[in-house]
Structures are given as structure tokens and as C-alpha cells.
Write a protein that holds these residues in place. Sequence first.
Motif, PDB file in Angstrom:
ATOM      1  N   SER A 178       0.813  -1.214   0.000  1.00 23.42           N
ATOM      2  CA  SER A 178       0.000   0.000   0.000  1.00 23.42           C
ATOM      3  C   SER A 178       0.850   1.269   0.000  1.00 23.42           C
ATOM      4  CB  SER A 178      -0.918   0.007   1.231  1.00 23.42           C
ATOM      5  OG  SER A 178      -0.157   0.101   2.432  1.00 23.42           O
ATOM      6  N   ASN A 212      -6.099  -1.490  -0.640  1.00 22.48           N
ATOM      7  CA  ASN A 212      -6.908  -0.337  -1.023  1.00 22.48           C
ATOM      8  C   ASN A 212      -7.494   0.358   0.198  1.00 22.48           C
ATOM      9  OD1 ASN A 212      -6.579  -0.358  -3.819  1.00 22.48           O
ATOM     10  ND2 ASN A 212      -8.184  -1.870  -4.111  1.00 22.48           N
ATOM     11  N   ARG A 246      -4.726   2.398   1.762  1.00 20.86           N
ATOM     12  CA  ARG A 246      -4.471   3.625   1.008  1.00 20.86           C
ATOM     13  C   ARG A 246      -5.504   4.702   1.315  1.00 20.86           C
ATOM     14  NH1 ARG A 246      -2.900   1.748  -5.170  1.00 20.86           N
ATOM     15  NH2 ARG A 246      -0.790   0.979  -4.711  1.00 20.86           N
ATOM     16  N   SER A 261     -12.167   2.146  -1.975  1.00 15.85           N
ATOM     17  CA  SER A 261     -12.349   1.853  -3.388  1.00 15.85           C
ATOM     18  C   SER A 261     -12.605   3.106  -4.212  1.00 15.85           C
ATOM     19  CB  SER A 261     -13.538   0.895  -3.567  1.00 15.85           C
ATOM     20  OG  SER A 261     -14.723   1.480  -3.102  1.00 15.85           O
TER      21      SER A 261
END
Length: 294
Positions: free
Chosen positions: A101, A162, A165, A291
Motif C-alpha cells: 500500500s 486499497n 491507502r 475503493s
Amino acid sequence: MKLRTSPGRKGFVAFNYLFLTLLSLLCLFPLIHMLALSFSSGAAAAAGKVSLWPVEFNTAAYRNIMNKPEYLAAFGISVQRLVLGTLISLALTIITAYPLSKENRSFQFRTVYAWFFVFTILFSGGLVPWFMTIKKLGLMDTIWALVLPGALSVFNVILLLNFYRGLPKEIDESARMDGAGHFRVLWSIIVPLSKPALATVGLFTMVMHWNSWFDGLILMNRPEHYPLQSFLQTIVIQKDMRFISAEDIELLKLISDRTSAAAQIFVASVPILIVYPFLQRFFIKGIVLGSVKE
């Protein structure tokens, strides 16, 4: 100011409620039918009289499976596989997703490693190399043959990285400025903030381990080492007569193979049905968070 709802909007909402209700009932129908079948007599089940309500109610099918040592042993193996598989998979997924990440300036060759994992989604060695690898490692006929080969899911890694992040970078930067290392940041800060994503990944892993039957048939040399779903496959699909005892023949007066199979399948579904409501509140949040970027 209160907005008016147009008749078309009301009709659309009503149609959605009706459609989703019917769809939910269609999803519940097989489970309700199986439950009714398991509490019905063998004669009624064989005659096709059972739909959504038990006919000639009895609990003989459940008494039968609870008295089967093979069923209870397979159930225990599945529970052991579920616990070990979920814990190992979560640990590996966390420590894999965290470095992936990071930005390339923080983790050199990060993109190369990421594409290496993605490559495994598109291409695989196939069933024979998979089996030969497990055999050469000496894992055959052990619980580790069911746990280790699928311990790291690339889909779960992508889902979790994800999510990482999407967390504010300032959290990591402030902890690093205070002298915290990567492992301290990961286990003390990132993991506690990742409960929704971890609950989602954990649920995926639990369902995968609980429902798997094919690897048990291939990797277990003895039927007494089968996990529950592999055991049910031999009973319901193959109808393996090795699991039929003299006591079972006496019970055929009250039950049939259909009622017994329905009871065994329903009991096998209960653990996931119990766990899912506790994780459901994290499920959608864990899927969506990370997302979409602003």
C-alpha cells in the motif's frame, strides 16, 4: 422545505421493496425447505409431501447425525481448519498488504511485487503441480494441507491494501516522527483502524474454508480425516456405504437418506449463519472504503 415525492418515485420505491422481498424469499426458500425436510418423516419426504412445513414432525434425523462419530469428527476438523486458516490468512494478508500500500518512493520495486501477485490471479500452475507440491512438502493427510496452500488470497490482499491507502497518510507520518517503526505502526495503529476491512476479509476466508470440499477429497488419504464438506459430499452425492452402520438401518424406519442429508447440510450451515450477522455491519463498509477516491 420538504421535497415532494412524485407518484413515479413512490411507484419505483414500492417496486424495489416488492422485488427485493420476493428475491429474499427465493433465497430463503431452499433453506426453509431443507429445514422442514430434516424434521419430517422419511416416508413423507420420499413421497414428496414436504414443502415449507414439516410433515409427521420428528427429530430422528438430528439424533442420527449427532450419534455418528464420523460426522462429529469431520465437524471438528472443519472447525480446526476454520480457526487455523482464518488466523493464518489474516496475518499473511495484513503483512503483505501493508508494504504494497506504500508509494514507490517508500517501497522500491513495489509495482513489480504488486504485478507479481496479480499475475497469480490470471495464471496458475494447474491442479497437478499444485498436488505434487503439497505431496513433496509432506503435507498430505494433515490439517496443514487444507490450511497452507490457500493461506494468502490475492483478492483479499488487494481489498486490504486499497483500504490502507484510504487511511490518512498523516497518521503514519506522525507515528514515524515519534520514532515508531513499521511493525509498531502496523499493529498498533493501522490494524485497529482496519476492523471493517479485516472483518470482510475474515468473513471471505471463513466461508471459503467452511465450504471447501474438493481439496479434502484429494489431499486426505483416509475418510476419517475429511473435513465436514468433504464428508457430506461422500454422503449426499456419492452415497458412500462405508458410513452406513447397523444402527442406521434401524433408523430408516423413521428417516430416509433425504431427511438425513437435509439435517446434515443444515447443521453444516449453522456456524456461518451464526457468524455472519455479527460481521455484517462491517461487511459493506469494508468492501466500499478505499475503493473510491475524491
